[in-house]
Structures are given as C-alpha cells and as structure tokens.
Design a protein around this motif. Structure first.
Motif, PDB file in Angstrom:
ATOM      1  N   ALA A 106       0.798  -0.910  -0.022  1.00 33.98           N
ATOM      2  CA  ALA A 106       0.031   0.041   0.055  1.00 33.98           C
ATOM      3  C   ALA A 106       1.150   1.322  -0.006  1.00 33.98           C
ATOM      4  N   GLU A 107       1.847   1.164   0.816  1.00 38.30           N
ATOM      5  CA  GLU A 107       2.945   2.339   1.089  1.00 38.30           C
ATOM      6  C   GLU A 107       3.677   2.748  -0.512  1.00 38.30           C
ATOM      7  N   LEU A 108       3.923   1.547  -1.107  1.00 38.82           N
ATOM      8  CA  LEU A 108       4.675   1.425  -2.266  1.00 38.82           C
ATOM      9  C   LEU A 108       3.543   1.892  -3.416  1.00 38.82           C
ATOM     10  N   SER A 109       2.431   1.697  -3.356  1.00 39.44           N
ATOM     11  CA  SER A 109       1.762   2.204  -4.679  1.00 39.44           C
ATOM     12  C   SER A 109       1.316   3.947  -4.329  1.00 39.44           C
ATOM     13  N   VAL A 110       1.707   4.311  -3.105  1.00 37.54           N
ATOM     14  CA  VAL A 110       1.383   5.860  -2.967  1.00 37.54           C
ATOM     15  C   VAL A 110       2.717   6.540  -3.084  1.00 37.54           C
ATOM     16  N   ALA A 111       3.906   5.863  -3.061  1.00 37.56           N
ATOM     17  CA  ALA A 111       5.277   6.626  -3.047  1.00 37.56           C
ATOM     18  C   ALA A 111       5.471   7.326  -4.483  1.00 37.56           C
ATOM     19  N   ARG A 156      -2.020   9.975 -13.089  1.00 41.61           N
ATOM     20  CA  ARG A 156      -1.730   8.591 -13.777  1.00 41.61           C
ATOM     21  C   ARG A 156      -1.000   7.603 -12.687  1.00 41.61           C
ATOM     22  N   LEU A 157      -0.269   8.084 -11.956  1.00 38.85           N
ATOM     23  CA  LEU A 157       0.178   7.066 -10.887  1.00 38.85           C
ATOM     24  C   LEU A 157      -0.921   6.777  -9.724  1.00 38.85           C
ATOM     25  N   LEU A 158      -1.425   7.636  -9.601  1.00 33.94           N
ATOM     26  CA  LEU A 158      -2.860   7.275  -8.762  1.00 33.94           C
ATOM     27  C   LEU A 158      -3.921   6.254  -9.404  1.00 33.94           C
ATOM     28  N   LEU A 159      -3.892   6.501 -10.627  1.00 34.81           N
ATOM     29  CA  LEU A 159      -4.587   5.725 -11.511  1.00 34.81           C
ATOM     30  C   LEU A 159      -4.053   4.334 -11.394  1.00 34.81           C
ATOM     31  N   ASP A 160      -3.127   4.173 -11.389  1.00 32.55           N
ATOM     32  CA  ASP A 160      -2.293   2.934 -11.198  1.00 32.55           C
ATOM     33  C   ASP A 160      -2.374   2.196 -10.014  1.00 32.55           C
ATOM     34  N   LYS A 161      -2.595   2.697  -9.015  1.00 32.08           N
ATOM     35  CA  LYS A 161      -2.828   2.358  -7.781  1.00 32.08           C
ATOM     36  C   LYS A 161      -4.559   2.029  -7.676  1.00 32.08           C
TER      37      LYS A 161
END
Length: 944
Positions: free
Chosen positions: A175-180, A201-206
């Motif tokens: 979870a932390e990795l997806s937010v980093a 787009r990075l939040l979209l990947d999460k």
C-alpha cells in the motif's frame, strides 16, 4: 524538556535514512542543525546567547510536535520529511534568514552526496500480507512512471523515479509502495503543472491494482497500455460484481456489456489532473470495504447506462452519453455521478420546499429535509410563512417564539444527516425582508450571542422584493409584519406586492394589525450588507425578477431559491421543487476562431436529453418531490470553464470583450437548449403544466425581460441585443411545446470542475498559485496557461515560483511580468466585481432560472457594497451568492512541496487568519474567523 503527544513517545518512532537504513528518532539532532544555521547567520557568539538557546529549544519542540502528529511505531519518518518541517517551522516563526541558511546547508549537502554517492540503485524489499519479504519490482515501477510521463512536456520520468526511490525503505508495504510515486510526482507540481497529470496517472495505477485485484480475488496489476485490451473484460466483470454486491441496478446486467465494453476509451483516463483523479478516487468510484473496484471509464459508462435505462436503443444512447461525459465536454452533477445506475438512483441536485405555519407543517418540512439530504440533495427552504415572535397562537392562546428556534432544529438536522456519509448536509433558509423576525434572521451566523439562536452550519438568504429596494433608494420607511396577519404577501410579487404591502401598512396605522414594527429601509439594508460581509450571510436574492420572468407564473410562485441560488422554481406545501443539473464545459468548445458552434449544439442537445432522462429514472425520497418533478419536469443546464475559455480567446475577465463573450456564449447555449427541449416535446410530449406558461405564449427568456421592465418603472438597465433566429424558435416552441418547464441554471460546479480540470462555473481565476482544500485534502494548483506563457517568454524559474508564493498567486506586484499578462491573468480579488455583474446581466437575459454569482472585494466598504448590490438589482439579476472578502489563508512563503491531498506528510500550508479588512461596521474587525466564504469551502459543492 521535550513536549510530545502523550500517545506516542519519541523513542517509539524511527527515521528512514537516505540509504534505507532505520534509526531511532532523536530531537537533539534537530536542535544541532538549527544551531548551525543560526550560527551561520548571527556568528559564533550567538551560540552563547540564552535568548538564542531558548528560541532554538522552543522551535525544536514545535518541530517535534508537528512530526509526531504524523508518526508512530508503524509510521516511520523520513529524514527529508524532518528537514522539510524544520524549514517550515523557521519560516513560520519569522526567522527567514536562518531558514535560508538552513536551505543552503541542505542544498550543499545534497550536491555533495550526489557527487560522492555511487549511482547504483538501492535494493529494497516489499513486505507482503503474510509477512514475507519480496524484492521490489523496480522494472515495473520504472515502467509505470515512464507511462505516466509519456506525451507530457517538461516532465522527467527519471526525476520522479529517483524521488520515489529516495522515499522507499526496506520492508515497505504494498500500500505504501503504491502511494510513493504519487507523493514523489505531486511535490513537483509547482515546478510544472504537467506533473499534476503525472500524479493523476500514478494514482490511477494504484486504482487499477485495487480494482483488478478485487475482481480477480488475487493480486493483479496492469499497465495503462494493457488496459486498452483489458477494459472490456474488466467492465463486464465490474457490472456483474456490482450487482452481486447490491450496489448496481440489476437492469445494468441486461445491457449488451460486450458492446459497451468495446466502446470504452482507455486513453481518456489520461485526461485527469491530480485534483480530479484524487477527488474521483476518494468520493465517486464504487468500493467495497474501502477497496475501489470501479475504474474511471467504467464509472462514466455506469452513469451513462443509468441515464439510458428508459431509452429504446439503450446501448446506443449509453455510448452517446458516455462519449459526452468521458470527453469532459459535459458533466452531470454530483448526485447523478454518485447514484446513476445504482440501487438508489437519487440523481437530482436541488430541492426547494415551503414550510407550513403549524407544528405539523414545520416538522414535516424538517423531516423532508432529512430524507432529501440522505441521498445527496442540496436544500432550499422557504420559511417565510412561519409566524414571527409575538404572534398569536390560536390553539394555546399564547405567543409564538418566532421562526429562529425551528431554524436551529433544521440546522442540526442537516449536520446529523450528512448526505449518505459522502459530504456534509447542506441547506439554505430563505426569509422575506418584511418578516418580523428578519433582524434576528440576519444574526443567525454570528459567532457571538445566544448560541440557541444561532445556526452555524446553515446557509441563509434574504428574499428581497423590489418594493424594499425602492424604499431604500427613496430613504423611506419599511414595515415588518408577521405572516399570519398578512398571508397574501407571501404569494404576491411585482406591482401587486407593492399595492398589497401599502394596504397592510395602512391597516397597521389603523390599529388592525397586532404585530408589526417600523424601521428605516436604509438602516435595514445597511445591516443586511454589514452581516453579509461579517458572516458571509444572508445572501442577497431578489424575489420579483425570479417571479416576473418565471415561465411558470401561471401555476404558482417562486418563494425561494436553492442552496446555491441558481434554481428558481415554484413551491407549495404540497409540491417540493426539484432540479436536475449538469454543466457544459465551455473551454472544450473554443477554437482559435471562437466558439465551435457545431460541437456546442451537439453537446447541448445530448445534455438536455440526459437531464430529461434523470426525471424518469430518478429515485424520489418523498412524494411531494415526485409529484412536482413529473408535472413540471424542470432541468438546469449550466456551464463551467468560462475563465478557461477567456484565456483561449485572450480576453481579460475585466473587459468589454469578456462581457460580450458572456452574452454571445449564453445566447447560443440558451438557443440550443430551448430548441432541444422543444424537439424532445415533439418526440415525447410536452410537460403537463405547459398550457398557460410563458412558453405556450411564445414568450422566451429574452422576451420576459420586458415583463420585469414594465414592473420596474425605469429601474432596469439591461442590454437586450441578440444575434440568432429567435422568431423561428418561438414559433416552434408554441407549435410543439416544451419538454421541460425550465431548462437553464448556472450552478457552482465546484466538484465537477475539479474532475474535469477547469475553473468552476462562471468564476474568475482565484489565484495563479494556491492550495485548494476540499474533502479529499489540500492540493497545489498552478495556472497551466500562465506557466505555458511564462515559459515561452523565458520567465518561468525558481524566482518566479517564489514571487508567486510571496504575492499569494497575484501577478500585479511582479515587475518582470508584462502588463498584458497581468491583465489576462488577473485574480478574483484584483478585479472590480462590477465586471462580474455586467457579464452576469448579459447571461441572465437568456436564462429561465438564475446563476450562482459570487462577488469579490479585496477591501470592502459600506459604500462599495451598497453600490455593488444596487447595481446587481438594476441589471435585473435574480440572485447573488457569496460575497467573498480577501481570503483569511495565504500561500505559505517557504514551500508547497509535501502538501497535497490525503498523502500529507507534514502540516498543511495554510496559515492563521489575518485580521479582517476594514468593513462596514466596527464589529467586522472582530469577525475574521466568521468569514464563512472561503473559495475552497467544501460546503459549496452541494449542487455540483
């Protein structure tokens, strides 16, 4: 001695070093670093000064307290986070020179580390759910970041990756990795607005990881490139699972899901900026146990399907509706986005009610408020019929306590029923200016006085008849009555109201009325404006234009507006007015040559059809709402992105060109909207109460201006120019009717403008660089058009960023910026609000309802306020919304990095309120905290 949270001891907190190593948190090292910076500024002798030592000790405590609020045994601090907080604390304490020395110290050491540190990437492990460690998939991390930067100028995937890696540590959770990487990219938004797209787009990947994993029952990831193929497969599974979870209407499963899935355009996911994507993620996407399983294009198609349920060719219409909203050409209102296609499809935005003058009627009205608010409706209550203080109560032979105690109950009900847990309950109480309780009504939002007679969470608005403004201008007297003794004033308007009002005044003079009071009209007006400035309420709205220009005056009376002052529909005890909203994104319909007429016409026609469909598929929580909506079928088509369209046309908001563009653009929208409703009437039949309406007589909104002029006797100055073929349209409306009693209303669009990434509604630019706060957190917002132009001129650099922060997003004081850009990118408080009124007046002549019009004053005074609101009346406006005084929060002068969204690591960048500017009364200086009219107020989102 160290001061810290009693729940968290400093020794329980660890610090992640730049090399990934972990060590205990030690506040002593903070003190040492500050001391070195201090010595660099004041010399070595400063270290022996008791004063300096005491200051450093206090500042160290402040840093420690701020850090420990966001840390714990399972939440380690990062060394850069600590240093950011030190810098922030020094700046806030006024030690700018020391802070500068500290920044230089950091930069020197950063450069030295870069030169001495081997370039090999550090190796990290990820702690899985079962506790085991797995190597970090750096190849996929790099791919996702590379994809997120693809096609964007002035962004660097390498920089985002490096910043991401700098914030990782061994044993990091998935979870932390997806937010980093999101956190890494968002710190760069102030350098270039395109990093907002990268962050989105990075939040979209999460979000993809959550959704695909939830539906598959196991960890599942996909790159954006893979989603083109995966979206159709995912979509069918999404609908099936949503029905299983009892969140989606079972009818959705009966659509041709393969055909709809094939229509999804994955690349439209790339349109979001970070604020829009975070808002969508936090508040709109369907979830189960806080795991989002709805992705953006599925979200738009779900909404489109929900609006196409009653169409003959449901799939074709759903695709048409999907294309419109997913392209950001048009956006439905928030309730529609929340609930379309779900098992409780309450899609309407606004509800207007009239409260009866007995206990049963009062508490029935409050109960209706609760039921309507539960499913995300914004409320406008007409309280004028409720008798005032001292009025006779026949049943008990006692005296009434007036309307205020019941308003307190309505206020607390709105707080308790918070729109299904998705946003705060929102209601606005309206009272006519002749009501005996009006002076107490003005005080409802004050922070002083008897709290039992205050409504701190409820909006309030004055419902002002023309006769009152005439008395103000003539310096005449004004008589206050209790409505039980003057019952027909509630339904009277225009010249009829003036006649009846004078008759009641004469009756009072003869002793035939028991409860009344005389005041000077100017004194009451002055107090109305004073309270508007001091508390932000009550708003000023005008009863007579709303009624005299209403297409539905044959079937009732408009007794109030709604929560956001753009809806003007009839209400009775038996009919609750309902309006269904959506907004054209005007910025999407502008070319180098001006308005794209064909595209705008297509958008408006489809949008009106979608809004009309809302009425039939809607879930009605009370019978009075269903009865009214089915009988009159009103909709409210509005617009947003007006400021963005002006940028494209290079027209300053404060210019005749902008006023003219407001006129012409609204004329087109009005023409297409009325035409679309008429064509729907030809296809589906006219609304039930059409006979006798202004529409049926061939009187369109532009024509109803004359009715108002006839009642104003010269107190109206409105431009009536037009350019389109209105005669043909009049004839068509008379021939086939209208599908909708009302068609247009300009709502605030606070949230849907965030989603689409444009300036809200008809608002001027707030600031060129600021932090926007809403229920999803705090977000750095930079004006991308300005940045692009400054880059073209070679003016965008760190110094310019610093200047924008220092001058709170205003260009006026920055010498390097050309006058042309200062004019084009002038912010709301740099404009004379008379320009906003002039533009609004040009729009109002085309609109059958009203518009949410905010007014801005950097330095309000009684004279300015009086002039501004009398101008609004003279220009024929129906309503006004917030008066926004200079904001009590300003951009932090040190840094915006690390302040966005719910991912905050350190304190937000808002500083304490400053003293209120000079106001129309001495009490205003004590009311800084009462200025409930912040541009970033989440309460403004209730309509859109």
């Amino acid at each position: 001695m160290s001061v810290h949270s009693p729940e968290i001891a400093p020794g329980a907190v660890t610090v992640i070093r730049r090399n990934g190593a972990v060590s205990p948190f030690e506040s002593g090292k903070i003190s040492v670093a500050m001391t070195k910076a201090w010595l660099a500024v004041e010399g070595t002798d400063a270290g022996a000064s008791p004063r300096v030592r005491e200051q450093i000790a206090e500042l160290t405590q402040s840093v420690e307290q701020a850090l420990l609020r966001h840390a714990g045994p399972d939440r380690p601090l990062h060394i850069e986070q600590i240093q950011d907080q030190v810098e922030l604390t020094l700046m806030r304490a006024g030690h700018q020179k020391v802070a500068r020395a500290y920044v230089l110290y950091r930069e020197e050491h950063t450069k030295a580390r870069a030169e001495s540190t081997p370039k090999a990437a550090p190796q990290f492990s990820v702690r899985q759910a079962d506790g085991t460690l797995a190597p970090l998939d750096t190849a996929r991390l790099a791919l996702v970041i590379q994809e997120s930067c693809a096609g964007l100028t002035a962004v660097s995937a390498e920089t985002v990756l490096a910043e991401t890696m700098r914030n990782l540590y061994n044993g990091i959770s998935p979870a932390e990795l997806s937010v980093a990487p999101v956190m890494a990219a968002r710190t760069m938004v102030e350098n270039d607005p395109n990093y907002s797209y990268v962050s989105a787009r990075l939040l979209l990947d999460k979000a993809r990881g959550e959704a695909l994993g939830f539906l598959a029952g196991e960890e599942r990831v996909a790159s954006h490139a893979q989603m083109t193929e995966q979206y159709p497969v995912y979509f069918a599974e999404f609908i099936r699972r949503g029905v299983e979870l009892d969140q989606l209407d079972t009818e959705l499963a009966k659509f041709d899901l393969e055909r709809l899935g094939a229509a999804l355009v994955a690349d439209r996911d790339l349109q979001f900026q970070f604020l829009g994507m975070q808002t969508l993620y936090d508040r709109y996407l369907l979830h189960s146990d806080e795991v989002r399983y709805e992705l953006p294009q599925a979200f738009f198609m779900r909404v489109a399907m929900g609006l196409a349920l009653r169409e003959d060719d449901r799939e074709a219409r759903a695709i048409e509706f999907y294309d419109l909203i997913s392209s950001f050409d048009f956006m439905c209102s928030t309730p529609t986005l929340f609930n379309a296609g779900t098992t409780r499809s309450q899609l309407s935005s606004c509800f207007l009610t009239t409260v009866g003058d007995d206990l049963e009627g009062i508490f029935h009205g409050i109960s209706n408020n609760a039921l309507l608010s539960k499913y995300a409706g914004g409320l406008g209550n007409d309280w004028t019929p409720v008798r005032g203080i001292g009025a006779h109560i026949k049943g008990t032979n006692g005296k009434s306590q007036g309307v205020v105690p019941f308003l307190k109950i309505a206020n607390d009900t709105a707080v308790a029923v918070n729109q299904g847990g998705k946003r705060k309950g929102a209601v606005c109480a309206y009272l006519e200016t002749w009501h005996i309780d009006v002076e107490e009504f003005l005080d409802l939002r004050k922070n002083t006085g008897d709290d039992r007679r205050r409504t701190h969470d409820m909006n309030t608005a004055n419902w002002v008849p023309d006769e009152f403004l005439r008395r103000v201008r003539a310096d005449g007297q004004w008589t206050l009555f209790s409505p039980d003794e003057v019952p027909d004033l509630h339904d009277a308007y225009g010249l009829e109201f003036s006649r009846k009002y004078a008759e009641y005044e004469a009756a009072a003079d003869r002793g035939e009325i028991r409860v009344f009071r005389r005041v000077q009209a100017k004194d009451l007006w002055r107090r109305m404006l004073t309270m508007l400035f001091e508390t932000g309420h009550p708003w000023i709205t005008f009863k007579d234009p709303c009624n005299l220009r209403s297409p539905q005056q044959h079937s009732g009376v408009v007794h109030s507006s709604n929560l956001c002052t753009e809806i003007t529909l009839n209400t009775t005890i038996d009919e609750v007015a309902v309006c269904n909203l959506g907004s054209v994104n005007l910025a999407q319909h502008i070319t180098a040559d001006g308005i794209d007429h064909a595209r705008l016409e297509k958008t408006v026609r489809t949008a009106v059809r979608m809004l009309d469909n809302v009425i039939d598929v809607n879930f009605y929580t009370i019978p009075e709402a269903r009865r009214s909506n089915m009988r009159h079928r009103p909709v409210g088509l509005g617009l947003m992105g007006f400021q963005d369209a002006l940028y494209a046309l290079r027209l300053p908001m404060a210019s005749p060109g902008a006023v003219e563009f407001a006129d012409r653009s609204m004329e087109e929208i009005s023409y297409y909207a009325i035409s679309a409703s008429a064509e729907l009437a030809a296809e589906r039949g006219a609304y039930e109460s059409f006979p006798g309406s202004l529409w049926s007589k061939g009187i369109l909104p532009i024509d109803s201006v004359q009715i108002l002029a006839d009642n104003r006797a010269g107190d109206l100055a409105v431009d009536r120019s037009s350019t389109l073929d209105w005669d043909t349209l009049r004839a068509r409306v008379v021939e086939v009717g209208m599908r909708n009693s009302n068609v247009m209303a300009i709502a605030p669009t606070a949230t849907i403008a965030n989603i689409t990434g444009v300036n809200q509604s008809i608002e001027p630019l707030y600031r060129n660089l600021y932090v926007k706060s809403n229920m999803s957190g705090d977000f750095t917002v930079v004006n991308p058009q300005l940045v692009r132009e400054l880059k073209e001129r070679g003016l965008w650099d760190e110094v310019m960023i610093g200047d924008l922060k220092y001058f709170d997003g205003s260009l006026g004081a920055i010498e390097r910026i050309p006058a042309e850009l200062k004019s084009l990118y002038a912010t709301a408080f740099e404009l004379d609000s008379e320009w906003l009124i002039e533009a609004a007046a040009r729009r109002q002549k085309w609109i059958d309802q009203a518009q949410s019009l905010n007014l801005y004053m950097a330095k309000p005074s009684g004279k300015k306020l009086d002039s501004l609101y009398q101008l609004a009346w003279l220009r024929g406006l129906k309503t006004t919304y917030y008066l926004r005084a200079q904001s009590a929060t300003h951009v932090e002068k040190s840094t915006l990095r690390g302040t966005d969204g719910k991912l905050n690591a350190v304190s937000p960048v808002l500083v304490a309120p400053e003293p209120a500017p000079a106001a129309v009364s001495p009490a205003a200086a004590q009311a800084a905290e009462a200025l409930a009219c912040s541009i970033t107020d989440p309460d403004c989102e209730a309509c859109q």
